[in-house]
Scaffold this motif. Structure first.
Motif, short mmCIF file in Angstrom:
data_model
loop_
_atom_site.label_atom_id
_atom_site.label_comp_id
_atom_site.label_asym_id
_atom_site.label_seq_id
_atom_site.Cartn_x
_atom_site.Cartn_y
_atom_site.Cartn_z
N GLU A 86 27.86 52.51 50.19
CA GLU A 86 29.19 53.05 50.47
C GLU A 86 30.14 51.99 51.02
N ASN A 87 29.61 51.03 51.79
CA ASN A 87 30.49 49.98 52.34
C ASN A 87 31.16 49.18 51.23
N PHE A 88 30.40 48.86 50.19
CA PHE A 88 30.96 48.08 49.08
C PHE A 88 31.96 48.93 48.28
N LYS A 89 31.66 50.22 48.13
CA LYS A 89 32.61 51.09 47.43
C LYS A 89 33.92 51.20 48.21
N THR A 90 33.80 51.24 49.55
CA THR A 90 35.00 51.40 50.39
C THR A 90 35.90 50.17 50.34
N ILE A 91 35.30 48.98 50.44
CA ILE A 91 36.14 47.77 50.50
C ILE A 91 36.84 47.49 49.18
N PHE A 92 36.28 47.98 48.07
CA PHE A 92 36.93 47.78 46.77
C PHE A 92 37.77 48.98 46.36
N SER A 93 37.91 49.96 47.25
CA SER A 93 38.73 51.12 46.94
C SER A 93 40.21 50.79 47.13
N SER A 94 41.06 51.73 46.80
CA SER A 94 42.51 51.49 46.88
C SER A 94 42.99 51.35 48.33
N SER A 95 42.21 51.81 49.30
CA SER A 95 42.64 51.72 50.70
C SER A 95 42.55 50.29 51.23
N PHE A 96 41.57 49.49 50.74
CA PHE A 96 41.43 48.11 51.21
C PHE A 96 41.87 47.09 50.15
N GLN A 97 41.65 47.40 48.87
CA GLN A 97 42.08 46.51 47.78
C GLN A 97 41.51 45.10 47.91
N LEU A 98 40.25 45.02 48.24
CA LEU A 98 39.63 43.69 48.37
C LEU A 98 39.59 42.95 47.03
N GLY A 99 39.59 43.71 45.94
CA GLY A 99 39.58 43.08 44.62
C GLY A 99 40.78 42.19 44.40
N ASN A 100 41.95 42.62 44.90
CA ASN A 100 43.16 41.78 44.75
C ASN A 100 43.03 40.48 45.54
N PHE A 101 42.49 40.58 46.75
CA PHE A 101 42.30 39.36 47.56
C PHE A 101 41.27 38.44 46.91
N TYR A 102 40.28 39.05 46.30
CA TYR A 102 39.24 38.29 45.61
C TYR A 102 39.85 37.49 44.44
N ILE A 103 40.69 38.16 43.67
CA ILE A 103 41.33 37.49 42.53
C ILE A 103 42.23 36.35 43.01
N ASN A 104 42.96 36.58 44.11
CA ASN A 104 43.81 35.51 44.66
C ASN A 104 42.99 34.28 45.03
N SER A 105 41.85 34.50 45.69
CA SER A 105 41.00 33.37 46.08
C SER A 105 40.47 32.62 44.86
N LEU A 106 40.05 33.38 43.84
CA LEU A 106 39.52 32.75 42.63
C LEU A 106 40.61 31.94 41.91
N ILE A 107 41.82 32.47 41.86
CA ILE A 107 42.93 31.74 41.20
C ILE A 107 43.22 30.44 41.96
#
Length: 289
Positions: free
Chosen positions: A69-90
């Protein structure tokens, strides 16, 4: 009569180890074990915490009900960790794509050509690393604000280049210096151009050193926090800054922060596994001495 007692047969008697050597070996093994525990225990504990729920997060027991559940929460729309992840990769990808070619060409020129004031140039490149990051960030902030590129990955790429290029030049130059110039002269006699020599002769020989510089620059850029904290606000926030978002009014959300930390570590681990042979070869051959 067996072989050990037959005439003419050499026997190798085993001498018992001296107590001093036995204690020394035990002490060395214990010291290595303590170092390994000291280095990897935090990572092990963070990984465990990433799979714990709110009830188990403060428990020191190794037995708990694991959850994703922790991983599902951080990648949900409330935290949007995926966007930060993409920024770091770029930021990391473009920084490395620019840093390595520039550094190799600069190192080759400084290593092979007679340049007036070469020692001063090398010292000037190294001296850029003496300046604290907090001093650099103020003029960068003013410049990027005037350019209108604050809170963009472009701004982070530019400031990271100022840190990785000098570092990579020093690493790769030390390795290119150790490549015999006779190899290049033989290729020149065969009619190869300088560009051809650089691509077909020098790069394969300098590959471990280039890989080593790439690894260090990757780590520097991936973990960079100061510039990202001050030069970004919302759109270009990277993972190191995003990890601080799990500290709120209700305290630190350790299980969510640990899950984000595990995803933060993964690219570095995967990258190291891919290039580990060349990295070890570069380290042992003296490219970082």
């Amino acid at each position: 009569m067996n072989a050990s007692t037959s005439p003419g047969t050499k026997t190798h008697a085993r001498h018992p180890l001296k107590p001093k050597k036995v204690f020394g070996a035990i002490f060395e093994n214990i010291a290595v074990l303590l170092v390994v525990i000291f280095l990897f225990l935090p990572i092990f504990w963070i990984t465990l915490t990433a799979f714990k729920d709110n009830q188990d997060v403060y428990s020191i027991s190794l037995l708990f009900h694991a959850t994703l559940e922790n991983f599902k929460t951080i990648f949900s729309s409330s935290f949007q960790l995926g966007n930060f992840y993409i920024n770091s990769l770029i930021v990391v990808a473009f920084t490395l794509l620019i840093t390595i070619p520039i550094s190799v060409l600069a190192s080759y020129s400084l290593s092979r050509y007679i340049i007036p004031g070469k020692q001063y140039i090398m010292f000037g490149i190294l001296a850029t690393q003496f300046i604290p990051l907090i001093v650099n960030v103020i003029p960068f902030f003013i410049i990027f604000r005037n350019w209108g590129v604050l809170d963009t990955t472009l701004a982070l790429i530019i400031v990271n280049l100022g840190h990785t290029v000098p570092y990579a030049i020093w690493l790769t130059k030390g390795f290119i210096d150790r490549i015999p110039i006779d190899v290049e002269e033989a290729a020149l006699i065969d009619g190869a151009s300088r560009l051809r020599i650089l691509w077909s002769v020098l790069l394969p020989l300098a590959k471990p050193g280039i890989i080593t510089a790439t690894v260090f620059c990757f780590v520097i850029t991936w973990n960079e926090f100061m510039f990202a904290l001050i030069l970004t606000n919302r759109e270009a926030v990277t993972l190191p800054v995003a990890l601080s978002y799990f500290i709120g009014e209700e305290g630190v959300q350790w299980n969510l922060m640990s899950a984000a930390g595990v995803t933060f570590i993964l690219p570095a681990v995967i990258f190291m596994l891919i290039v580990r042979k060349q990295f070890v070869q570069g380290m042992t051959s003296g490219s970082v001495k």
